[in-house]
Design a protein around this motif. Structure first.
Motif, PDB file in Angstrom:
ATOM      1  N   TRP A   1     -17.729 -28.899   9.934  1.00 55.11           N
ATOM      2  CA  TRP A   1     -18.446 -27.625   9.838  1.00 55.11           C
ATOM      3  C   TRP A   1     -19.885 -27.834   9.392  1.00 55.11           C
ATOM      4  CZ3 TRP A   1     -19.520 -23.380  11.673  1.00 55.11           C
ATOM      5  CH2 TRP A   1     -20.283 -22.437  10.986  1.00 55.11           C
ATOM      6  N   TRP A   2     -20.122 -28.750   8.467  1.00 50.05           N
ATOM      7  CA  TRP A   2     -21.490 -29.010   8.022  1.00 50.05           C
ATOM      8  C   TRP A   2     -22.345 -29.467   9.194  1.00 50.05           C
ATOM      9  CZ3 TRP A   2     -25.226 -32.753   7.816  1.00 50.05           C
ATOM     10  CH2 TRP A   2     -26.278 -32.536   6.910  1.00 50.05           C
ATOM     11  N   LEU A   3     -21.760 -30.214  10.114  1.00 51.34           N
ATOM     12  CA  LEU A   3     -22.514 -30.746  11.243  1.00 51.34           C
ATOM     13  C   LEU A   3     -22.817 -29.686  12.299  1.00 51.34           C
ATOM     14  CD1 LEU A   3     -20.671 -34.170  11.747  1.00 51.34           C
ATOM     15  CD2 LEU A   3     -22.936 -33.805  10.741  1.00 51.34           C
ATOM     16  N   VAL A   4     -21.939 -28.695  12.451  1.00 51.04           N
ATOM     17  CA  VAL A   4     -22.113 -27.720  13.532  1.00 51.04           C
ATOM     18  C   VAL A   4     -22.554 -26.344  13.034  1.00 51.04           C
ATOM     19  CG1 VAL A   4     -20.405 -28.909  14.952  1.00 51.04           C
ATOM     20  CG2 VAL A   4     -19.671 -26.993  13.514  1.00 51.04           C
ATOM     21  N   THR A   5     -22.818 -26.179  11.756  1.00 48.32           N
ATOM     22  CA  THR A   5     -23.343 -24.913  11.259  1.00 48.32           C
ATOM     23  C   THR A   5     -24.621 -24.563  12.023  1.00 48.32           C
ATOM     24  OG1 THR A   5     -22.475 -25.339   9.040  1.00 48.32           O
ATOM     25  CG2 THR A   5     -24.221 -23.692   9.234  1.00 48.32           C
ATOM     26  N   PRO A   6     -24.714 -23.380  12.616  1.00 48.03           N
ATOM     27  CA  PRO A   6     -25.890 -23.043  13.429  1.00 48.03           C
ATOM     28  C   PRO A   6     -27.222 -23.273  12.728  1.00 48.03           C
ATOM     29  CG  PRO A   6     -24.174 -21.420  13.778  1.00 48.03           C
ATOM     30  CD  PRO A   6     -23.676 -22.329  12.689  1.00 48.03           C
TER      31      PRO A   6
ATOM     32  N   VAL B   1     -24.570 -15.086  11.021  1.00 45.70           N
ATOM     33  CA  VAL B   1     -24.222 -15.913  12.176  1.00 45.70           C
ATOM     34  C   VAL B   1     -23.497 -17.174  11.723  1.00 45.70           C
ATOM     35  CG1 VAL B   1     -25.162 -17.387  14.009  1.00 45.70           C
ATOM     36  CG2 VAL B   1     -26.006 -15.054  13.724  1.00 45.70           C
ATOM     37  N   ASP B   2     -23.994 -17.814  10.658  1.00 45.47           N
ATOM     38  CA  ASP B   2     -23.342 -19.016  10.135  1.00 45.47           C
ATOM     39  C   ASP B   2     -21.886 -18.727   9.778  1.00 45.47           C
ATOM     40  OD1 ASP B   2     -25.451 -20.752  10.390  1.00 45.47           O
ATOM     41  OD2 ASP B   2     -26.059 -20.682   8.299  1.00 45.47           O
ATOM     42  N   ARG B   3     -21.663 -17.651   9.045  1.00 47.48           N
ATOM     43  CA  ARG B   3     -20.304 -17.362   8.575  1.00 47.48           C
ATOM     44  C   ARG B   3     -19.375 -16.918   9.688  1.00 47.48           C
ATOM     45  NH1 ARG B   3     -20.239 -13.159   5.210  1.00 47.48           N
ATOM     46  NH2 ARG B   3     -22.440 -12.586   5.356  1.00 47.48           N
ATOM     47  N   MET B   4     -19.888 -16.107  10.618  1.00 48.19           N
ATOM     48  CA  MET B   4     -19.033 -15.648  11.722  1.00 48.19           C
ATOM     49  C   MET B   4     -18.753 -16.773  12.716  1.00 48.19           C
ATOM     50  SD  MET B   4     -18.235 -12.714  10.755  1.00 48.19           S
ATOM     51  CE  MET B   4     -18.577 -13.170   9.044  1.00 48.19           C
ATOM     52  N   ALA B   5     -19.741 -17.639  12.945  1.00 54.28           N
ATOM     53  CA  ALA B   5     -19.495 -18.792  13.820  1.00 54.28           C
ATOM     54  C   ALA B   5     -18.414 -19.676  13.219  1.00 54.28           C
ATOM     55  CB  ALA B   5     -20.790 -19.586  14.014  1.00 54.28           C
ATOM     56  N   ARG B   6     -18.462 -19.854  11.910  1.00 57.78           N
ATOM     57  CA  ARG B   6     -17.437 -20.656  11.244  1.00 57.78           C
ATOM     58  C   ARG B   6     -16.056 -20.040  11.435  1.00 57.78           C
ATOM     59  NH1 ARG B   6     -17.311 -22.413   4.835  1.00 57.78           N
ATOM     60  NH2 ARG B   6     -15.368 -23.588   4.936  1.00 57.78           N
ATOM     61  N   GLU B   7     -15.979 -18.710  11.355  1.00 59.55           N
ATOM     62  CA  GLU B   7     -14.672 -18.059  11.491  1.00 59.55           C
ATOM     63  C   GLU B   7     -14.125 -18.202  12.910  1.00 59.55           C
ATOM     64  OE1 GLU B   7     -11.366 -16.411   9.853  1.00 59.55           O
ATOM     65  OE2 GLU B   7     -13.183 -17.176   8.879  1.00 59.55           O
ATOM     66  N   TRP B   8     -14.983 -18.049  13.915  1.00 56.17           N
ATOM     67  CA  TRP B   8     -14.527 -18.202  15.292  1.00 56.17           C
ATOM     68  C   TRP B   8     -14.127 -19.650  15.580  1.00 56.17           C
ATOM     69  CZ3 TRP B   8     -12.986 -14.652  18.556  1.00 56.17           C
ATOM     70  CH2 TRP B   8     -13.435 -13.336  18.410  1.00 56.17           C
ATOM     71  N   ILE B   9     -14.902 -20.592  15.068  1.00 55.79           N
ATOM     72  CA  ILE B   9     -14.530 -22.004  15.235  1.00 55.79           C
ATOM     73  C   ILE B   9     -13.198 -22.280  14.533  1.00 55.79           C
ATOM     74  CG2 ILE B   9     -15.158 -24.374  14.608  1.00 55.79           C
ATOM     75  CD1 ILE B   9     -18.092 -23.531  15.000  1.00 55.79           C
ATOM     76  N   GLY B  10     -13.023 -21.672  13.355  1.00 57.28           N
ATOM     77  CA  GLY B  10     -11.764 -21.828  12.630  1.00 57.28           C
ATOM     78  C   GLY B  10     -10.585 -21.266  13.398  1.00 57.28           C
TER      79      GLY B  10
ATOM     80  N   ARG C   1      -7.418 -14.508  11.231  1.00 53.42           N
ATOM     81  CA  ARG C   1      -6.961 -15.892  11.045  1.00 53.42           C
ATOM     82  C   ARG C   1      -5.946 -15.967   9.904  1.00 53.42           C
ATOM     83  NH1 ARG C   1      -9.701 -20.850   8.765  1.00 53.42           N
ATOM     84  NH2 ARG C   1     -11.501 -19.541   8.338  1.00 53.42           N
ATOM     85  N   SER C   2      -6.187 -15.225   8.834  1.00 51.04           N
ATOM     86  CA  SER C   2      -5.283 -15.271   7.681  1.00 51.04           C
ATOM     87  C   SER C   2      -3.892 -14.766   8.045  1.00 51.04           C
ATOM     88  CB  SER C   2      -5.864 -14.433   6.531  1.00 51.04           C
ATOM     89  OG  SER C   2      -7.121 -14.923   6.132  1.00 51.04           O
ATOM     90  N   VAL C   3      -3.825 -13.655   8.759  1.00 53.88           N
ATOM     91  CA  VAL C   3      -2.529 -13.100   9.152  1.00 53.88           C
ATOM     92  C   VAL C   3      -1.793 -14.069  10.072  1.00 53.88           C
ATOM     93  CG1 VAL C   3      -1.403 -11.275  10.482  1.00 53.88           C
ATOM     94  CG2 VAL C   3      -3.174 -10.695   8.825  1.00 53.88           C
ATOM     95  N   GLY C   4      -2.524 -14.644  11.035  1.00 51.69           N
ATOM     96  CA  GLY C   4      -1.896 -15.603  11.938  1.00 51.69           C
ATOM     97  C   GLY C   4      -1.333 -16.803  11.209  1.00 51.69           C
ATOM     98  N   ILE C   5      -2.059 -17.275  10.205  1.00 54.05           N
ATOM     99  CA  ILE C   5      -1.610 -18.426   9.418  1.00 54.05           C
ATOM    100  C   ILE C   5      -0.378 -18.071   8.596  1.00 54.05           C
ATOM    101  CG2 ILE C   5      -2.237 -19.885   7.452  1.00 54.05           C
ATOM    102  CD1 ILE C   5      -5.124 -19.838   8.570  1.00 54.05           C
TER     103      ILE C   5
END
Length: 267
Positions: free
Chosen positions: A10-15, A241-250, A199-203
């Motif tokens: 995630w550190w490498l791909v953070t927008p 954008v950083d936080r939402m991109a992380r969630e979609w990648i997650g 994501r939380s519910v799915g997990i």
């Protein structure tokens, strides 16, 4: 291994990191035979910063996540317990020498949990989340800091249950189920940020823990105008954008590894 790999990747791909990296590489390239490519990198980074900053890209990414699960009504049935996912407390600044708990993100997870605990005095209040920093830091882990804060906000200590071993949402679900041993007919309300809820519910479903979603900390208003109005200041847009991109990648990563029941879990 999954925990450390996800942190590093995630550190490498953070927008924002990618865009800053392009600027640095582009500037350094000016002194080489790749100067033309360097100018293109800087130009691409500039365009990216405009798109990720003032343009409401973060809103576009957040809306499908936050609208996925409805808010619960005030007259919902009394729950057996209230599960609060970690992620609100800054473990770096919440140090023993300061003596205070610092909330830097998602404060609604804490405030709504306390409000529900007061509304349903028989429900247990469960906090799940330990030390999720890659490197060891001074001070309390998040679970102990949450216990301290809940007590200071008036929750009776005997009602509080702490799960302090988990470092990500998958471990939140697995370790909480192991600790609580939920029984058929029990009703467990799970509190987390609205954009993190799918994501939380799915997990939790994959982990075999049936929970009732209670989304909080909305980043969007739900209006049509926010889809076209600029994000100001631009730093707010870039952060979103950083936080939402992380969630979609997650969501994609957890689906590929079988840790959620769908790419975008639904009610």
């Amino acid at each position: 291994m999954f925990f450390y790999a996800s942190k590093i990747l995630w550190w490498l791909v953070t927008p924002s990191n990618v865009l800053i990296g392009l600027v640095v590489l582009g500037v350094l390239a000016q002194a080489t035979r790749f100067a033309r490519a360097g100018r293109r990198m800087v130009a691409a980074a500039a365009v990216g910063l405009v798109i990720a900053g003032p343009v409401p890209l973060g809103i576009w990414l957040a809306r499908p996540l936050e609208n996925r699960f409805p808010q619960l009504t005030q007259d919902m049935p009394a729950p057996t317990g209230i599960i609060v996912l970690g992620g609100s407390i800054d473990q770096t600044t919440t140090a023993a020498r300061r003596g205070q708990v610092t909330i830097t993100a998602a404060p609604g997870r804490i405030t709504e949990a306390v409000a529900l605990a007061r509304r349903y005095p028989q429900a247990r209040l469960v906090f799940t989340g330990g030390a999720n920093a890659v490197f060891l830091r001074d001070g309390l882990d998040e679970a102990e800091a949450a216990r301290k804060l809940f007590v200071e906000l008036g929750v009776a200590p005997e009602r509080i249950v702490i799960e302090r071993e988990s470092r990500n949402t998958w471990e939140n679900a697995v370790f909480s189920r192991r600790l609580l041993q939920p029984k058929p007919g029990e009703r467990w309300v799970m509190i987390t940020s609205a954009w993190h809820m799918p994501r939380s519910v799915g997990i939790f479903r994959v982990a075999g823990f049936d929970v009732t979603p209670y989304p909080v900390d909305y980043e969007t208003r739900g209006s049509a105008s926010e889809l076209v109005l600029p994000m100001l200041p631009a730093s707010r847009g870039l952060d979103l954008v950083d936080r939402m991109a992380r969630e979609w990648i997650g969501l994609v990563a957890y689906r590929l590894t079988g840790r959620t029941d769908a790419l975008l879990p639904r009610p």
